[in-house]
Design an enzyme around this catalytic site. Structure first.
Site, PDB file in Angstrom:
ATOM      1  N   GLU A 327       0.837  -1.209   0.000  1.00  0.00           N
ATOM      2  CA  GLU A 327       0.000   0.000   0.000  1.00  0.00           C
ATOM      3  C   GLU A 327       0.868   1.254   0.000  1.00  0.00           C
ATOM      4  OE1 GLU A 327      -2.756  -0.815  -0.895  1.00  0.00           O
ATOM      5  OE2 GLU A 327      -2.887  -2.863  -0.155  1.00  0.00           O
ATOM      6  N   TYR A 411      -1.327  -8.483 -10.913  1.00  0.00           N
ATOM      7  CA  TYR A 411      -0.323  -8.236  -9.872  1.00  0.00           C
ATOM      8  C   TYR A 411       0.984  -8.959 -10.179  1.00  0.00           C
ATOM      9  CZ  TYR A 411      -3.990  -6.413  -6.719  1.00  0.00           C
ATOM     10  OH  TYR A 411      -4.993  -5.683  -6.140  1.00  0.00           O
TER      11      TYR A 411
HETATM   12  N1  BES Z   1      -5.774  -1.247  -4.662  1.00  0.00           N
HETATM   13  C1  BES Z   1      -5.797  -2.576  -4.183  1.00  0.00           C
HETATM   14  C2  BES Z   1      -7.173  -3.029  -3.768  1.00  0.00           C
HETATM   15  C3  BES Z   1      -8.200  -3.000  -4.892  1.00  0.00           C
HETATM   16  C4  BES Z   1      -7.870  -3.455  -6.162  1.00  0.00           C
HETATM   17  C5  BES Z   1      -9.471  -2.535  -4.650  1.00  0.00           C
HETATM   18  C6  BES Z   1      -8.812  -3.395  -7.182  1.00  0.00           C
HETATM   19  C7  BES Z   1     -10.410  -2.496  -5.659  1.00  0.00           C
HETATM   20  C8  BES Z   1     -10.072  -2.922  -6.946  1.00  0.00           C
HETATM   21  C9  BES Z   1      -4.831  -2.775  -3.018  1.00  0.00           C
HETATM   22  O1  BES Z   1      -3.662  -2.037  -3.154  1.00  0.00           O
HETATM   23  C10 BES Z   1      -4.399  -4.215  -3.039  1.00  0.00           C
HETATM   24  O2  BES Z   1      -3.821  -4.609  -3.995  1.00  0.00           O
HETATM   25  N2  BES Z   1      -4.673  -4.969  -1.986  1.00  0.00           N
HETATM   26  C11 BES Z   1      -4.242  -6.335  -1.868  1.00  0.00           C
HETATM   27  C12 BES Z   1      -2.920  -6.337  -1.148  1.00  0.00           C
HETATM   28  C13 BES Z   1      -1.963  -7.448  -1.445  1.00  0.00           C
HETATM   29  C14 BES Z   1      -1.687  -7.629  -2.893  1.00  0.00           C
HETATM   30  C15 BES Z   1      -0.669  -7.228  -0.693  1.00  0.00           C
HETATM   31  C16 BES Z   1      -5.307  -7.084  -1.114  1.00  0.00           C
HETATM   32  O3  BES Z   1      -6.319  -6.455  -0.736  1.00  0.00           O
HETATM   33  O4  BES Z   1      -5.194  -8.275  -0.888  1.00  0.00           O
HETATM   34 ZN    ZN Z   2      -2.517  -2.771  -4.731  1.00  0.00          ZN
END
Ligand code: BES
Ligand code: ZN
Length: 630
Positions: A327, A411
């Site tokens: 984050e 990702y």
């Molecule tokens: N920005 C994302 C969460 C998100 C993505 C919300 C797409 C809505 C639509 C956040 O940064 C994220 O990637 N969270 C991951 C963290 C992990 C990859 C370390 C999660 O929530 O698991």
């Molecule tokens: Zn993210």
């Protein structure tokens, strides 16, 4: 002499009569901070009704009251508008909002029209602006998908209600009438009133102490003076306290959670410093976090200056703090340089996942970083094996209408792309390139085509070299290019040997308790997945799987156990699903149950009947989709 009564009535009147008194941050009007809109075809966002080339929002001033009884926010949004010569309308995004009145900055009513609703996007709000360059919208949001109103029972303290928002990707239009597109950056400010003793935090800098309104409520003010994508406006309110970590970092949480939270994120200031050494200054001032109740539907959300976190990453040993690094990294990739369209989400998430791993390496060392890379790589291969190497959803760039094959692509394949470039050109050159990417596009939107051209010119240096490293394939083709940087084969050598021993001779790994969390996750993912009840009981007994405080490991155990219809896991899963609303855990567990036919479907329906109303709209819609497939 005490003038309590008149003062109180003035304050009340002010809050009731919307935004005319809202202070405007000096920077917010600074024309240099008005971010440009991309006009190329690849930057056309089909998720918005806005026509920013005709008229666009540059600044949002919210004046909202939080009504926990009615689960409703109400008040006004005062928007600053820039319009092309001759433009007479502005189009905003809304979804399920009740618009009460629209006027210009001086209070003169403006003609407006709420268009037809389409399921995903909501409804366009078209306003005849004439010469007005400021518009005020009085409205209420009582069924906002972005917002989750928690009952006291859903909090750790159990005494006070809680509210949080989740804007990404297109949910903020359910509580803020603005142009909800990541390419239309806006500065913003807010005045929020909330009942005592609740505190309010937002993804902007808090302005001084809250003001006591004398009626049981307090007013909180926030300013974001940098133009941000509107999905990054966020709010949380509850019985929360703050603990400082370093000079510019700190964490908010419910009092019952604060000490555990503070311990878990104690490395954050060092992470900010490491990130700055890697890719340039942190440009947002403070970096604070809030650890939310377990209903939060994501692991984390990179809301500027106030990252939102699930409490499920707290393992007591900082083993899951890659989440914080992730984050934080979004403060560059995502918040500074932002995908203009959601089909280029890898520009946010893939670049961030790469950056996250570099921070993890700096703070926790090479071994942990390499293990996390190896876990990520395995997830890419699993997804490709499952959906096929030719599936269009496995390309990084997703043309409009393509369904992405999921997070392992956006990702992990995104991160693997950058890791491949790093290996091709060496860290020094690659890091210099990434830093200039952030610097040159700071506070601006970007597309796949832009990063492709930038890489070709500034890293590869020629068309032939771009061809050699398969630049185009990496961004636009499905599957995995053959030059992918593979994970270090020794990262899990010991664990994979232990996994093979277990598969062969059935020997339980003796070193389990000294293993890292990544190692335990690797073992759980590589052991033979078809297990008898006796084998599962023995594993649980020896390794303490069902009672671990590490939620990533608990989740893997529950998945394995449910996939084998292991009866004792049903009540464990039920307890977990009642406690946790994080979609990444909840969705696959219901899916696993669903995949078990009648046995699992009955259990899934029963549990979901109990837990559905405690989930955020994001989690609910995911599970609804699973259950709808009969
Ligand atoms: N920005 C994302 C969460 C998100 C993505 C919300 C797409 C809505 C639509 C956040 O940064 C994220 O990637 N969270 C991951 C963290 C992990 C990859 C370390 C999660 O929530 O698991
Ligand atoms: Zn993210």
């Amino acid at each position: 002499m005490r003038r309590l009564l008149p003062l109180a009535s003035i304050l009340l009147a002010t809050s009731a009569c919307t935004t005319t008194d809202v202070a405007v941050a000096p920077d917010a009007r600074d024309p240099v901070m008005i971010a440009p809109i991309l006009t190329s075809a690849d930057a056309l966002d089909t998720s918005t009704y806005a026509q920013p080339q005709v008229a666009r929002v540059t600044h949002v001033a919210l004046d909202l009251d939080l009504d926990f009884e009615r689960k409703r926010v109400a008040g006004s949004a005062l928007l600053d508008v820039q319009a092309a010569p001759g433009a007479d309308e502005i189009v905003l995004d809304t979804k399920k909002l009740t618009v009460i009145a629209v006027s210009d900055g001086a209070g003169t009513p403006l003609v407006w029209n709420m268009g037809q609703t389409d399921g995903e996007r909501g409804a366009p709000l078209t306003i005849a602006i004439g010469d007005a360059r400021r518009i005020s919208i009085t409205y209420a949001a009582s069924d906002a998908d972005a917002l989750q109103w928690l009952s006291p029972e859903q909090t750790a303290g159990g005494k006070h209600p809680f509210l949080f928002s989740q804007g990404q990707a297109i949910l903020n239009r359910t509580w803020i009438p603005t142009q909800d597109s990541p390419g239309i950056r806006q500065t913003w400010e807010a005045r929020i009133t909330a009942p005592k003793p609740l505190d309010v935090v937002m993804s902007g800098i808090a302005q001084a102490e809250p003001e006591d309104l004398g009626d049981g409520r307090r007013a909180f003010r926030f300013v974001m003076d940098k133009p941000v994508a509107p999905y990054l406006i966020a709010i949380a309110a509850g019985d929360i306290d703050f603990a400082a970590i370093g000079p510019r970092t700190g964490v908010w949480a419910e009092p019952a959670t604060l000490e555990r939270a503070r311990y878990e994120v104690a490395d954050t200031e060092a992470m900010v410093e490491a990130a700055e050494r890697l890719y340039g200054p942190y440009r947002w001032g403070r970096y604070d976090m809030i650890v939310l109740p377990p209903a939060f539907p994501y692991g984390g959300m990179e809301n500027p200056v106030m990252t939102f976190l699930t409490p499920t990453f707290i393992a007591g040993d900082r083993s899951l703090t890659g989440l914080v690094a992730h984050e934080l990294a979004h403060s560059w990739s995502g918040n500074l340089v932002t995908n203009a369209v959601w089909g280029d989400g890898w520009l946010n998430e893939g670049v961030t996942s790469y950056f996250e791993n570099r921070i993890v390496e700096e703070i926790y060392g090479e071994k942990r970083a390499k293990q996390e890379v190896a876990l990520d790589y395995m997830a890419i291969i699993e997804t490709l094996e499952e959906v096929g190497y030719e599936a269009p959803g496995t390309a990084l760039h997703q043309p409009d209408g393509t369904d992405s094959a999921g997070s392992a692509i956006v990702y992990n394949k995104g991160a693997a792309f950058l890791r491949t470039l790093e290996r091709e050109y060496g860290r020094e050159r690659f890091d210099a390139w990434l830093r200039q990417w952030f610097d040159r596009h700071a506070f601006q939107p970007a597309t796949s085509l832009m990063i492709y051209e930038d890489l070709k010119t500034n890293l590869a240096g020629s068309e032939a070299e771009a061809e050699r490293i398969k630049l185009r394939d990496w961004i636009y083709a499905p599957g995995l290019p053959s030059n992918v940087a593979k994970p270090d084969p020794v990262a899990f050598a010991e664990i994979d040997a232990a996994s093979a021993d277990y598969a062969g001779a059935g020997s339980i790994p003796g070193g389990w308790r000294d293993w890292t969390s990544a190692e335990r996750q690797r073992f759980l993912q590589t052991l033979p997945q078809a297990r008898t009840a006796a084998e599962l009981a023995r594993l649980d007994e020896a390794l303490g799987l069902s009672t671990t405080g590490n939620n990533e490991e608990l989740f893997l155990w529950l998945e394995l156990a449910l996939a084998n219809r292991y009866a004792p896991a049903v009540s464990q899963a039920e307890a977990f699903l009642a406690r946790v609303g994080r979609a990444k855990f909840v969705r696959p567990l219901f899916q696993t149950l669903w995949d078990q036919g009648d046995w699992g479907r009955e259990i899934a329906r029963r549990i979901y009947g109990e837990t559905r109303s405690s989930y955020h709209a994001v989690t609910r819609s995911g599970v609804d989709r699973i259950m709808a497939k009969d």
